[in-house]
Design an enzyme around this catalytic site. Structure first.
Site, PDB file in Angstrom:
ATOM      1  N   HIS A  47       0.868  -1.183   0.000  1.00 42.76           N
ATOM      2  CA  HIS A  47       0.000   0.000   0.000  1.00 42.76           C
ATOM      3  C   HIS A  47       0.901   1.228   0.000  1.00 42.76           C
ATOM      4  O   HIS A  47       2.036   1.184   0.491  1.00 42.76           O
ATOM      5  CB  HIS A  47      -0.881   0.010   1.244  1.00 42.76           C
ATOM      6  CG  HIS A  47      -1.932  -1.046   1.260  1.00 42.76           C
ATOM      7  ND1 HIS A  47      -3.066  -0.935   2.013  1.00 42.76           N
ATOM      8  CD2 HIS A  47      -2.020  -2.238   0.611  1.00 42.76           C
ATOM      9  CE1 HIS A  47      -3.822  -2.001   1.838  1.00 42.76           C
ATOM     10  NE2 HIS A  47      -3.196  -2.812   0.994  1.00 42.76           N
ATOM     11  N   GLU A  49       1.066   3.836   1.799  1.00 42.77           N
ATOM     12  CA  GLU A  49       1.574   4.239   3.114  1.00 42.77           C
ATOM     13  C   GLU A  49       2.757   3.384   3.543  1.00 42.77           C
ATOM     14  O   GLU A  49       3.774   3.907   4.014  1.00 42.77           O
ATOM     15  CB  GLU A  49       0.470   4.108   4.185  1.00 42.77           C
ATOM     16  CG  GLU A  49      -0.762   4.932   3.920  1.00 42.77           C
ATOM     17  CD  GLU A  49      -1.853   4.162   3.184  1.00 42.77           C
ATOM     18  OE1 GLU A  49      -3.036   4.393   3.511  1.00 42.77           O
ATOM     19  OE2 GLU A  49      -1.536   3.361   2.284  1.00 42.77           O
ATOM     20  N   CYS A  77      -6.072   1.972   5.798  1.00 44.27           N
ATOM     21  CA  CYS A  77      -6.760   0.756   6.213  1.00 44.27           C
ATOM     22  C   CYS A  77      -6.195   0.318   7.569  1.00 44.27           C
ATOM     23  O   CYS A  77      -5.307   0.965   8.121  1.00 44.27           O
ATOM     24  CB  CYS A  77      -6.547  -0.342   5.166  1.00 44.27           C
ATOM     25  SG  CYS A  77      -4.839  -0.942   5.082  1.00 44.27           S
ATOM     26  N   CYS A  80      -2.347  -0.241   7.449  1.00 43.90           N
ATOM     27  CA  CYS A  80      -1.584   0.994   7.337  1.00 43.90           C
ATOM     28  C   CYS A  80      -1.717   1.868   8.585  1.00 43.90           C
ATOM     29  O   CYS A  80      -0.756   2.504   9.004  1.00 43.90           O
ATOM     30  CB  CYS A  80      -2.005   1.750   6.083  1.00 43.90           C
ATOM     31  SG  CYS A  80      -1.576   0.839   4.581  1.00 43.90           S
TER      32      CYS A  80
END
Length: 145
Positions: A47, A49, A77, A80
């Site tokens: 992801h 992040e 999410c 993260c």
């Protein structure tokens, strides 16, 4: 946030969901960048992040990112949000809320959970319309219209 949006747009070239992130230090210098790379790297943890946090930690030579801010185009999410807490970031700035998977107020609120050992400051809704439009367009194109 403008630079994070640029990273999000560049994720489109690899077929990834357009989410971009960057880490800035206390002076405002960018110390880490990332964009979604799950499709490109075949990595479920890639992801934006996480990619940006890994980059910042590598550049700084330490996993603790205290004194830093993560700027990301979409509400993190659970994974993260947990990484934000684990990295000891001072601040999290994000664009659009994520009603389906958000863990900073939408479905959960991981970063503000008083049971955890660290709680960063949160600034939400920064250029949210632009972030949401990128995602809407991406998914509309993916569905064929």
């Amino acid at each position: 946030m403008g630079e994070a949006l640029d990273f999000a747009r560049s994720a489109l070239h690899s077929g990834d969901v357009p989410v971009g992130a960057l880490v800035v230090d206390a002076t405002g210098a960018v110390v880490g960048t990332g964009q979604n790379a799950r499709e490109r790297d075949n990595d479920p943890t890639a992801h934006a992040e996480v990619v940006a946090l890994r980059d910042a930690a590598a550049r700084r030579g330490r996993w603790r990112l205290d004194g830093c801010t993560l700027v990301v185009t979409l509400e993190p999410c659970v994974m993260c949000a947990g990484a934000v807490v684990a990295a000891r970031l001072d601040r999290l700035v994000f664009g659009a809320y994520d009603a389906k998977a958000g863990a900073v107020g939408s479905l959960w609120d991981v970063v503000r959970d008083r049971r955890l050992n660290h709680r960063p400051e949160v600034v939400a809704d920064v250029r949210a319309d632009e972030s949401a439009a990128l995602l809407r367009d991406f998914f509309a194109n993916r569905r064929g219209g």
